[in-house]
Design an enzyme around this catalytic site. Sequence first.
Site, PDB file in Angstrom:
ATOM      1  N   LYS A 200       0.855  -1.185   0.000  1.00 23.56           N
ATOM      2  CA  LYS A 200       0.000   0.000   0.000  1.00 23.56           C
ATOM      3  C   LYS A 200       0.892   1.237   0.000  1.00 23.56           C
ATOM      4  O   LYS A 200       1.692   1.444   0.908  1.00 23.56           O
ATOM      5  CB  LYS A 200      -0.883  -0.006   1.237  1.00 23.56           C
ATOM      6  CG  LYS A 200      -1.742   1.228   1.364  1.00 23.56           C
ATOM      7  CD  LYS A 200      -2.696   1.109   2.536  1.00 23.56           C
ATOM      8  CE  LYS A 200      -3.494   2.380   2.708  1.00 23.56           C
ATOM      9  NZ  LYS A 200      -4.409   2.285   3.841  1.00 23.56           N
ATOM     10  N   LYS A 253      -2.210  -1.470  -3.833  1.00 23.27           N
ATOM     11  CA  LYS A 253      -3.081  -0.294  -3.755  1.00 23.27           C
ATOM     12  C   LYS A 253      -2.249   0.971  -3.818  1.00 23.27           C
ATOM     13  O   LYS A 253      -1.239   1.047  -3.128  1.00 23.27           O
ATOM     14  CB  LYS A 253      -3.832  -0.376  -2.429  1.00 23.27           C
ATOM     15  CG  LYS A 253      -4.681   0.819  -2.112  1.00 23.27           C
ATOM     16  CD  LYS A 253      -5.314   0.633  -0.773  1.00 23.27           C
ATOM     17  CE  LYS A 253      -5.992   1.924  -0.408  1.00 23.27           C
ATOM     18  NZ  LYS A 253      -6.334   1.998   0.963  1.00 23.27           N
TER      19      LYS A 253
HETATM   20  C1  PBG Z   1      -7.198   3.147   5.523  1.00 27.79           C
HETATM   21  C2  PBG Z   1      -7.641   3.115   4.102  1.00 27.79           C
HETATM   22  C3  PBG Z   1      -7.520   4.141   3.154  1.00 27.79           C
HETATM   23  C4  PBG Z   1      -8.107   3.650   1.986  1.00 27.79           C
HETATM   24  C5  PBG Z   1      -8.580   2.369   2.247  1.00 27.79           C
HETATM   25  N1  PBG Z   1      -8.256   2.055   3.556  1.00 27.79           N
HETATM   26  C6  PBG Z   1      -7.004   5.528   3.288  1.00 27.79           C
HETATM   27  C7  PBG Z   1      -5.628   5.811   3.653  1.00 27.79           C
HETATM   28  O1  PBG Z   1      -4.767   4.965   3.782  1.00 27.79           O
HETATM   29  O2  PBG Z   1      -5.386   7.008   3.866  1.00 27.79           O
HETATM   30  C8  PBG Z   1      -8.208   4.410   0.703  1.00 27.79           C
HETATM   31  C9  PBG Z   1      -9.181   3.896  -0.294  1.00 27.79           C
HETATM   32  C10 PBG Z   1      -9.501   4.826  -1.394  1.00 27.79           C
HETATM   33  O3  PBG Z   1      -8.864   5.888  -1.604  1.00 27.79           O
HETATM   34  O4  PBG Z   1     -10.433   4.507  -2.133  1.00 27.79           O
HETATM   35  N2  PBG Z   1      -8.245   2.848   6.398  1.00 27.79           N
END
Ligand code: PBG
Length: 332
Positions: A200, A253
């Site tokens: 991520k 991601k």
């Molecule tokens: C964290 C989380 C995020 C997303 C999914 N889980 C945000 C982040 O890490 O700031 C982002 C998903 C998206 O942008 O569609 N709980």
Amino acid sequence: MEFPIYRPRRLRKPEKLRSLVRETSLEVNDFIMPLFVRPGKGIKKEIVSMKGNYQMSVDVLAEEVKELEGLGIPGVMLFGIPEEKDPKASGAYAEDGIVQQGIRAIKEVAKDILVITDVCLCEYTDHGHCGHIKHDRKGQWDVDNDSTLELLVKTALSHARAGADIVAPSDMMDGRVGAIRKALDEVDLQDVPIISYAAKYASAFYGPFREAAESPPKFGDRRTYQMDPPNAREALREVALDIQEGADIVMVKPALPYLDIIKMVKDAFDYPVAAYNVSGEYSMVKAAAELGWLDEKKIAIEVLTSIKRAGADIILTYWAKQAARWLKEGLI
Ligand code: PBG
């Protein structure tokens, strides 16, 4: 001997032939729909920067999921917006927390669809970071990895106990997959798989999500725990660790700016790979379509196809519901 010129174009002429040799096709089975649940009753509040997506109260959520199940969508990913936030993210693992209520309500009306929960603390902490904050000798803030693990374990257990089919830790703390796996196994929840957000990246594409989940960090950013976008080989190390710790499915991601990572992960591990087509990837297409600059449906299909072609077995996308309809109508 002389060979004739190979003519690939020959296979592209009639549509029937094109579809016969097509290497990648989208199916409703590929999609997971992310959903946002909030307190209240009868609430369906559109997320301004993510048109067609809503914050929903538990009752509305359950009805929505029933409809998604009817469309053949295999799963939903739940995010919660709690009534109150605090430094310990209590709302994340409260017995009657918003996600826990959402899971129970869904299970009453839609038995077959998979309920996946995002296991993270950022929506529940008052500072908006994904864990416990501590300060070092120089007064510099940091997220304390190991004390955060305890809260993540509590959260995952409470989701699984409420009936979640799969838990998906998205915080990027080191060791969380192993800690959650161990805790689930100890209480006889061996059958709950883990999708780990393994690679991520600290991405600006999460902007609209943070509005949707009301979770922007109040100070600093997430670069100390999420990955640095220029790094690719590091993603392989992150994924290898999560697999070792017991992840069943690994996620990359965002998706579109990281197609190379999806492909590398698929080739290196041959594990089920999920890709998260995140909020910003969706919003920018929506916005351009509204201005009449792009054809939303064609772009969405092309984007989703590229993610699958890169090697994703599962695509989390805000287009899931629309794409399921397009597939039904034979438009894909
Ligand atoms: C964290 C989380 C995020 C997303 C999914 N889980 C945000 C982040 O890490 O700031 C982002 C998903 C998206 O942008 O569609 N709980």
